[in-house]
Design an enzyme around this catalytic site. Structure first.
Site, mmCIF file in Angstrom:
data_model
loop_
_atom_site.group_PDB
_atom_site.id
_atom_site.type_symbol
_atom_site.label_atom_id
_atom_site.label_comp_id
_atom_site.label_asym_id
_atom_site.label_seq_id
_atom_site.Cartn_x
_atom_site.Cartn_y
_atom_site.Cartn_z
ATOM 1 N N LYS A 78 2.047 15.581 0.062
ATOM 2 C CA LYS A 78 2.808 15.017 -1.057
ATOM 3 C C LYS A 78 4.320 15.216 -0.843
ATOM 4 O O LYS A 78 5.128 14.302 -1.044
ATOM 5 C CB LYS A 78 2.358 15.679 -2.365
ATOM 6 C CG LYS A 78 3.208 15.374 -3.569
ATOM 7 C CD LYS A 78 3.180 13.893 -3.914
ATOM 8 C CE LYS A 78 4.282 13.548 -4.881
ATOM 9 N NZ LYS A 78 3.869 13.446 -6.241
ATOM 10 N N CYS A 136 10.992 13.229 -8.932
ATOM 11 C CA CYS A 136 10.130 13.458 -7.761
ATOM 12 C C CYS A 136 10.940 13.502 -6.478
ATOM 13 O O CYS A 136 11.075 14.540 -5.842
ATOM 14 C CB CYS A 136 9.095 12.349 -7.659
ATOM 15 S SG CYS A 136 8.237 12.082 -9.204
HETATM 16 N N1 SAJ Z 1 15.728 4.049 -4.420
HETATM 17 C C1 SAJ Z 1 16.800 3.582 -3.667
HETATM 18 N N2 SAJ Z 1 16.571 2.684 -2.675
HETATM 19 C C2 SAJ Z 1 15.312 2.236 -2.391
HETATM 20 C C3 SAJ Z 1 14.224 2.717 -3.156
HETATM 21 C C4 SAJ Z 1 14.454 3.627 -4.159
HETATM 22 O O1 SAJ Z 1 17.957 3.983 -3.893
HETATM 23 O O2 SAJ Z 1 15.192 1.401 -1.488
HETATM 24 C C5 SAJ Z 1 15.963 5.031 -5.498
HETATM 25 C C6 SAJ Z 1 15.555 4.517 -6.885
HETATM 26 O O3 SAJ Z 1 16.545 3.714 -7.455
HETATM 27 C C7 SAJ Z 1 15.344 5.824 -7.608
HETATM 28 C C8 SAJ Z 1 14.789 6.756 -6.520
HETATM 29 O O4 SAJ Z 1 15.129 6.150 -5.289
HETATM 30 O O5 SAJ Z 1 16.572 6.350 -8.090
HETATM 31 C C9 SAJ Z 1 13.293 6.993 -6.567
HETATM 32 O O6 SAJ Z 1 12.613 5.784 -6.888
HETATM 33 P P1 SAJ Z 1 11.247 5.341 -6.163
HETATM 34 O O7 SAJ Z 1 10.822 4.060 -6.748
HETATM 35 O O8 SAJ Z 1 11.412 5.398 -4.696
HETATM 36 O O9 SAJ Z 1 10.207 6.512 -6.488
HETATM 37 P P2 SAJ Z 1 9.735 7.302 -7.815
HETATM 38 O O10 SAJ Z 1 10.542 8.557 -7.910
HETATM 39 O O11 SAJ Z 1 9.661 6.450 -9.018
HETATM 40 O O12 SAJ Z 1 8.208 7.669 -7.378
HETATM 41 C C10 SAJ Z 1 7.992 8.383 -6.177
HETATM 42 C C11 SAJ Z 1 6.924 7.642 -5.349
HETATM 43 N N3 SAJ Z 1 6.868 8.199 -3.999
HETATM 44 C C12 SAJ Z 1 6.937 7.402 -2.905
HETATM 45 O O13 SAJ Z 1 7.076 6.199 -2.967
HETATM 46 C C13 SAJ Z 1 6.806 8.079 -1.583
HETATM 47 C C14 SAJ Z 1 5.573 7.768 -6.035
HETATM 48 O O14 SAJ Z 1 4.534 7.209 -5.226
HETATM 49 C C15 SAJ Z 1 5.245 9.239 -6.314
HETATM 50 O O15 SAJ Z 1 3.989 9.410 -6.954
HETATM 51 C C16 SAJ Z 1 6.338 9.775 -7.222
HETATM 52 O O16 SAJ Z 1 7.585 9.693 -6.509
HETATM 53 C C17 SAJ Z 1 5.999 11.210 -7.585
HETATM 54 O O17 SAJ Z 1 5.495 11.437 -8.701
HETATM 55 O O18 SAJ Z 1 6.167 12.108 -6.746
#
Ligand code: SAJ
Length: 420
Positions: free
Chosen positions: A213, A267
């Site tokens: 994870k 996360c």
């Molecule tokens: N972000 C960027 N650029 C990108 C993608 C995301 O700047 O290309 C930023 C988003 O705007 C945000 C942050 O990253 O601020 C996180 O967003 P996210 O959509 O990547 O992820 P979370 O935090 O909503 O959910 C993550 C997920 N993990 C992965 O994709 C590896 C989810 O599957 C997990 O279950 C979750 O964390 C968790 O609970 O740990």
């Protein structure tokens, strides 16, 4: 083994949808939470968090009698723990106190044959630690860390991996990593998740599941840091980073993520530190990625400051207090209401403390601003942009996509997310 009754400890963003998923398969679920408001709301068939479609699933689970919430644990066949694991102190050490409290709360009602699953994102070794807390509280029962396959209680770590906004779909469809403290623990936990999981339940040990994870979220953090670093380099070299990434991604083995104002949420902005705090000497890239992403809001603030100076150099009769700034978006990612660890809030907060003119925040998904944005006015899109000289786009909400460019004509625009 038949699981007639299961108990979900922690009814938040993960616990409540998981409880509802079991209940929708006609398993009796006792949900336990320390928050009386959450318990009351759920027992009325309503929800206290924002997640698409969850309200309908919880409503039918409660009205059909399969889901009930309570403040105190009761006996069950399996206990699943989904409580927060934030960090404590300046060194980003994981705070396991919520897991410890949950373990101590269920210990009095544990019975021989029970399965206990830790779902909370945890540093490596947390599941073994939870087993020792349970054993300390129940010397009349045996546990896997001392009695292996013969233990009275089975224990596993099965981390949640669902994406906020798509939780119900991903809970069912994603593969599930099942890390038992022994093979029997794993098989029992896999049988439990098969109740509603259509993805594969892949078996490993508890430590690997814990690290898996943390690895997933660190992988994403490192890749976003790469995009964020590129955006800073491109800004210096006068190259459009969005065009650049689009071009590079046409290569069959290149897939760069999107830059933004930083990385938010509870996360990805947190979990990589669990690896760094356990192995500080070795986790070099993971630490640097965190530092790159954590420093992006300050970089955005510096860009805003340069825009203010640029405006003043063209309008020498004015001062900084005459300049208004519209910040579009506060949530940590598009189309949600969640402000936790949001870089947009951090940028707004820096402006709140330093900019002498008016700052407007446009966030269609919330009704009130957090207390630390006390100088900022929460506004609709059109008046905020009309009243401002500088427009800073911080979140790619779909509500902004249609109008932001048209309304912002003639303004200084700082687009941190590639909306325009
Ligand atoms: N972000 C960027 N650029 C990108 C993608 C995301 O700047 O290309 C930023 C988003 O705007 C945000 C942050 O990253 O601020 C996180 O967003 P996210 O959509 O990547 O992820 P979370 O935090 O909503 O959910 C993550 C997920 N993990 C992965 O994709 C590896 C989810 O599957 C997990 O279950 C979750 O964390 C968790 O609970 O740990």
């Amino acid at each position: 083994m038949n699981f007639n009754t299961i108990s979900m400890i922690g009814l938040g963003y993960i616990g409540l949808p998981t409880a509802a998923a079991f209940a929708s398969r006609k398993v009796k679920v006792i949900g336990v939470d320390v928050n009386p408001h959450a318990v009351e709301t759920i027992n009325k068939g309503q929800i206290h968090i924002v997640e698409p479609d969850l309200d309908m699933v919880v409503h039918s689970a409660v009205t059909e009698g399969y889901l009930r919430a309570t403040l105190t644990p009761e006996p069950a066949d399996a206990f699943l723990i989904a409580v927060p694991t934030p960090f404590k102190g300046d060194n980003h050490e994981p705070d396991l106190s919520y897991i410890e409290s949950a373990a101590k709360a269920i210990a009095p009602v544990l019975q021989k044959g029970n399965l206990v699953i830790l779902e909370s994102t945890s540093p490596v070794g947390a599941t073994e630690k939870m087993a020792t807390w349970l054993a300390e509280a129940r010397s009349d029962l045996t546990f896997p860390h001392t009695h292996g396959e013969e233990s009275d209680i089975r224990i596993a770590h099965c981390p949640e991996r669902v994406l906020p906004g798509h939780v119900l779909r991903e809970l069912v469809n994603n593969d599930r990593v099942i890390g038992g403290m022994t093979p029997k623990c794993s098989h029992l936990a896999a049988a439990l998740y098969k109740t509603f999981v259509q993805g594969e339940c892949v078996i490993t040990n508890a430590r690997t599941a814990e690290m898996c994870k943390l690895t997933e979220n660190s992988f994403r953090d490192v890749n976003i840091a790469f995009a964020n670093e590129l955006s800073i380099i491109c800004d210096k070299l006068d190259i459009n980073v969005w065009e650049l990434i689009g071009l590079a991604n046409r290569h069959p083995r290149v897939n760069i993520l999107q830059p933004g104002p930083g990385v938010g949420g509870h996360c990805i902005a947190v979990d990589p530190w669990f690896i760094v705090s356990q192995t500080p000497e070795e986790a070099k890239i993971i630490r640097t990625a965190r530092e790159v992403n954590e420093s992006k809001p300050q970089w955005v603030q510096a860009k805003i400051q340069s825009a203010v100076s640029e405006y003043l150099s063209k309008h020498p009769e004015k001062s900084a207090s005459d300049i208004s700034i519209a910040c579009l978006g506060l949530a940590f990612k598009p189309n949600i209401d969640d402000l936790r660890e949001s870089p947009a809030v951090e940028i707004a907060s820096l402006l709140n403390a330093t900019h002498p003119g008016q700052v407007y925040a446009v966030e269609p998904n919330i009704k009130a601003l957090p207390g630390r944005l006390n100088q900022i006015i929460l506004s609709d899109l059109e008046p905020a942009i009309n009243n401002s000289q500088i427009v800073v786009i911080l979140v790619k909400h779909s509500d902004f996509e249609k109008q932001a460019l048209q309304l912002s004509r003639g303004k200084i625009i700082i687009d941190t997310v590639g909306l325009i």
